[in-house]
Design a protein around this motif. Structure first.
Motif, short mmCIF file in Angstrom:
data_model
loop_
_atom_site.label_atom_id
_atom_site.label_comp_id
_atom_site.label_asym_id
_atom_site.label_seq_id
_atom_site.Cartn_x
_atom_site.Cartn_y
_atom_site.Cartn_z
N VAL A 15 0.83 -1.20 0.00
CA VAL A 15 0.00 0.00 0.00
C VAL A 15 0.87 1.25 0.00
CG1 VAL A 15 -1.60 1.36 1.41
CG2 VAL A 15 -2.03 -1.07 1.04
N ASP A 16 1.94 1.23 0.77
CA ASP A 16 2.78 2.42 0.92
C ASP A 16 3.77 2.62 -0.23
OD1 ASP A 16 1.53 2.93 3.33
OD2 ASP A 16 3.10 1.95 4.54
N ASN A 17 4.13 1.55 -0.93
CA ASN A 17 5.25 1.65 -1.87
C ASN A 17 4.90 1.30 -3.31
OD1 ASN A 17 7.79 2.06 0.02
ND2 ASN A 17 6.49 0.49 0.99
N THR A 18 3.65 0.96 -3.61
CA THR A 18 3.29 0.60 -4.98
C THR A 18 2.00 1.31 -5.37
OG1 THR A 18 1.90 -1.32 -4.43
CG2 THR A 18 4.29 -1.68 -4.58
N SER A 19 1.67 1.18 -6.66
CA SER A 19 0.42 1.73 -7.18
C SER A 19 -0.61 0.64 -7.44
CB SER A 19 0.70 2.52 -8.47
OG SER A 19 1.27 1.66 -9.45
N LEU A 20 -0.45 -0.51 -6.81
CA LEU A 20 -1.38 -1.62 -6.99
C LEU A 20 -2.76 -1.25 -6.46
CD1 LEU A 20 0.91 -4.57 -5.82
CD2 LEU A 20 0.36 -3.94 -8.19
N THR A 21 -3.79 -1.87 -7.04
CA THR A 21 -5.14 -1.65 -6.54
C THR A 21 -5.36 -2.46 -5.28
OG1 THR A 21 -6.09 -3.50 -7.80
CG2 THR A 21 -5.94 -1.35 -8.92
N PHE A 22 -6.41 -2.10 -4.55
CA PHE A 22 -6.72 -2.84 -3.33
C PHE A 22 -7.01 -4.30 -3.64
CE2 PHE A 22 -8.48 1.38 -1.52
CZ PHE A 22 -7.20 1.78 -1.20
#
Length: 221
Positions: A15-22
């Protein structure tokens, strides 16, 4: 279920280091998307420190880049060689051959009659049966009650002698400890043996005078 270690800590890092979706993070970490959203909002895992799955050997940089470039892509974790060691392995349930299952009520009856100190849980584990079956044998409500007779489980081939002896010994020791904690029955005092009266020979009656002819033959008048 995910095979990665520390899934919430991993989710915090993603969550803090990527642009991945939930949804991508939830799928990779084995969490619910709402739980991942809670992590992003600071409502969930507030005190958990993030763990980098790449340096931890659970995710490759290539997989992460593919997922960030495509929202529909689901990352595949690298299964850690230590993950299998951390899993809890439950022992397989005891299997009793079909030909011997009909003998279990006899073995249960033997325990109920000869070793009431053995608990139902111990009997169930040893014989691979259920507590309801034990209750039915004890209460004579088993469908085959007229034909059930107490038989040693060793004789029936359901268990080895050493295993049976060990179980009975442990059950007896536990019962003794429980009785001791509860105070147990008071020891009865040893009754004293009745004391036999001292033998005293009877004294012979002493005559006050020498016998006379009159006392022996009587008086003639």
């Amino acid at each position: 279920m995910t095979d990665i270690l520390m899934p919430k800590a991993t989710a915090v890092w993603l969550v803090d280091n990527t642009s991945l979706t939930f949804e991508q993070i939830a799928d990779f970490c084995g969490l619910h998307p709402l739980e991942v959203r809670g992590i992003a909002d600071g409502d969930v895992a507030r005190d958990i420190r993030g763990v980098d799955p790449i340096t931890g050997g659970q995710l490759t940089r290539e997989e992460l880049d593919k997922a960030q470039a495509n929202e529909t892509y689901r990352m595949t974790a690298i299964v850690s060689r230590h993950a299998e060691l951390l899993k809890t392995h439950k022992p397989a349930p005891k299997y009793t051959p079909v030909s011997r299952r009909q003998d279990r009520p006899d073995a249960i009856s033997w325990f109920v009659k000869n070793h009431p100190e053995v608990t139902d849980a111990q009997i169930a584990k040893l014989l691979g049966t259920t507590k309801s079956t034990i209750d039915s044998v004890r209460n004579r409500t088993h469908w085959n009650s007229p034909n059930i007779k107490p038989v040693d489980p060793v004789t029936l081939g359901l268990v080895g002698q050493l295993v049976l002896d060990d179980l009975i010994s442990k059950a007896a020791d536990k019962k003794n400890r429980d009785d001791a904690k509860k105070g147990g029955p008071a020891l009865e005092p040893i009754a004293s043996e009745p004391v036999e009266p001292e033998f005293v020979p009877e004294e012979r009656e002493r005559r006050t005078a020498e016998p006379t002819a009159a006392s022996v033959f009587g008086n003639r008048e």
